[in-house]
Motif scaffolding. Structure first.
Motif, PDB file in Angstrom:
ATOM      1  N   ALA A 157      33.599  64.737  63.087  1.00 17.71           N
ATOM      2  CA  ALA A 157      33.121  66.157  62.515  1.00 17.71           C
ATOM      3  C   ALA A 157      33.241  67.427  63.114  1.00 17.71           C
ATOM      4  O   ALA A 157      33.645  68.413  62.560  1.00 17.71           O
ATOM      5  CB  ALA A 157      31.354  65.757  62.353  1.00 17.71           C
TER       6      ALA A 157
ATOM      7  N   VAL B 263      31.974  66.773  56.151  1.00 14.42           N
ATOM      8  CA  VAL B 263      32.273  67.897  56.553  1.00 14.42           C
ATOM      9  C   VAL B 263      33.222  68.675  55.340  1.00 14.42           C
ATOM     10  O   VAL B 263      32.812  69.667  54.809  1.00 14.42           O
ATOM     11  CB  VAL B 263      32.545  68.111  57.877  1.00 14.42           C
ATOM     12  CG1 VAL B 263      33.070  69.650  58.136  1.00 14.42           C
ATOM     13  CG2 VAL B 263      31.591  67.821  58.806  1.00 14.42           C
TER      14      VAL B 263
ATOM     15  N   ASP C 179      30.031  61.808  66.293  1.00 16.94           N
ATOM     16  CA  ASP C 179      30.470  63.032  65.886  1.00 16.94           C
ATOM     17  C   ASP C 179      31.644  63.577  66.126  1.00 16.94           C
ATOM     18  O   ASP C 179      31.863  65.060  65.555  1.00 16.94           O
ATOM     19  CB  ASP C 179      29.276  63.969  66.290  1.00 16.94           C
ATOM     20  CG  ASP C 179      27.746  63.488  65.923  1.00 16.94           C
ATOM     21  OD1 ASP C 179      27.555  63.363  64.930  1.00 16.94           O
ATOM     22  OD2 ASP C 179      26.991  63.334  67.087  1.00 16.94           O
TER      23      ASP C 179
ATOM     24  N   LYS D 171      31.918  61.074  59.412  1.00 19.94           N
ATOM     25  CA  LYS D 171      31.346  62.494  59.382  1.00 19.94           C
ATOM     26  C   LYS D 171      32.424  63.538  59.076  1.00 19.94           C
ATOM     27  O   LYS D 171      31.798  64.584  58.280  1.00 19.94           O
ATOM     28  CB  LYS D 171      30.560  62.861  60.685  1.00 19.94           C
ATOM     29  CG  LYS D 171      29.274  61.545  60.690  1.00 19.94           C
ATOM     30  CD  LYS D 171      28.455  62.088  61.793  1.00 19.94           C
ATOM     31  CE  LYS D 171      27.416  61.122  61.970  1.00 19.94           C
ATOM     32  NZ  LYS D 171      26.582  61.393  63.306  1.00 19.94           N
ATOM     33  N   GLY D 172      33.423  63.509  59.595  1.00 18.34           N
ATOM     34  CA  GLY D 172      34.511  64.650  59.369  1.00 18.34           C
ATOM     35  C   GLY D 172      34.884  64.808  57.894  1.00 18.34           C
ATOM     36  O   GLY D 172      35.202  65.599  57.132  1.00 18.34           O
TER      37      GLY D 172
ATOM     38  N   PHE E  59      28.189  72.644  62.674  1.00 12.43           N
ATOM     39  CA  PHE E  59      27.799  71.352  63.009  1.00 12.43           C
ATOM     40  C   PHE E  59      27.376  70.936  64.357  1.00 12.43           C
ATOM     41  O   PHE E  59      28.077  71.442  65.596  1.00 12.43           O
ATOM     42  CB  PHE E  59      29.008  70.352  62.707  1.00 12.43           C
ATOM     43  CG  PHE E  59      28.578  68.905  62.628  1.00 12.43           C
ATOM     44  CD1 PHE E  59      28.082  68.308  61.477  1.00 12.43           C
ATOM     45  CD2 PHE E  59      28.555  68.232  63.963  1.00 12.43           C
ATOM     46  CE1 PHE E  59      27.804  66.924  61.668  1.00 12.43           C
ATOM     47  CE2 PHE E  59      28.216  66.773  64.036  1.00 12.43           C
ATOM     48  CZ  PHE E  59      27.736  66.280  62.732  1.00 12.43           C
TER      49      PHE E  59
END
Length: 282
Positions: free
Chosen positions: A224, A200, A221, A196-197, A214
């Motif tokens: 992120a 982003v 997560d 997820k990072g 976020f």
């Protein structure tokens, strides 16, 4: 809603000031949808579409970034209808499934995905033996196409089964060149190609964002949250929102704002939309 520090309140105010150039990224399970025993019944909170449509009028874009397959998130969230409304308003809804390995947008309406990772088929072949050895043969195994998730929530001792399964599944994932992602009563095994990072960072660059929020609830997560903090170090206005529960607290220490579940997330997003609108209208 609780700000974790005075600096966090200042971060929120800074984000409001650049709302028109801000991207809002949202996890699905535990953030937009309440956690339930059956993943197939994890429908988006009924207030979410209205809140997201109001928010879209004030921000640059909204992205749902989830470990679920993109098609599942679209169907369970009614997100294609939300995308219709955003598209009509000249805004974009992004849905990134399977940690960024799948992508859908409201302007193109086609899911773009990667091939299943090498090693996943042999991992699935060896999985039943690992489940039996951990005394968790009845765990629910969810085939996501590009990943496999083992859910312990339905078992008599979910936490005990989770703790027993974690070491052998980690070893099995390593053996097949895959990565393991622990969550709330679920262990997911997938390729190491995306997280997820990375999503982003990609969104912030492509959309030339000046702000990024976020919201997430789980260990999946963390990357992120770390990426958002790095964007803040580069001068963007940022806010990290933890959708807290009694099951997971790892994100609280990394957060600027702590809310209670999807209801709290939607309250915060509604407040952001209202404050941005008030500032815009003078």
């Amino acid at each position: 809603m609780r700000f974790t520090s005075e600096d966090a309140e200042k971060r929120y105010d800074a984000l409001v000031r650049v709302a028109a150039r801000t991207v809002v990224g949202l996890d699905f399970d535990g953030t937009l949808s309440p956690i339930v025993d059956d993943p197939a019944r994890a429908h988006i909170h009924p207030d979410a579409p209205e809140v997201l449509m109001a928010l879209a009028e004030e921000v640059a874009a909204i992205a749902v970034i989830t470990g679920r397959p993109a098609r599942q998130a679209l169907d369970l969230g009614g997100l294609e209808e939300v995308g219709d409304a955003l598209d009509a308003a000249g805004k974009e809804l992004f849905v990134f499934g399977q940690y960024g390995n799948e992508r859908w947008t409201s302007s193109h309406r086609r899911i773009m995905g990667a091939r299943p990772p090498r090693g996943l088929a042999t991992f699935e072949r060896d999985l039943p033996r690992a489940l039996r050895s951990a005394g968790a043969s009845d765990a629910y195994v969810e085939d996501k196409g590009l990943a496999v998730a083992v859910h312990t929530r339905r078992l008599a001792d979910p936490e005990g089964a989770f703790d027993r399964l974690l070491p052998p599944l980690r070893e099995l994932a390593d053996r097949h060149g895959l990565v393991l992602e622990p969550g709330k009563a679920v262990i997911e095994v997938r390729s190491a190609g995306s997280h997820k990072g990375m999503v982003v960072n990609r969104l912030a660059a492509v959309l030339d964002a000046e702000g990024f929020l976020f919201a997430g609830d789980d260990l999946g997560d963390v990357e992120a949250f770390e990426a958002v903090e790095e964007l803040g170090d580069r001068g963007l206005a940022v806010l990290r929102v933890c959708s807290a529960s009694s099951e997971e607290s790892a994100l609280i220490a990394l957060s600027d704002v702590v809310v209670h579940g999807p209801v709290g997330v939607l309250e915060l997003l509604g407040r952001l939309a209202a404050d941005a609108r008030a500032l815009r209208e003078g």
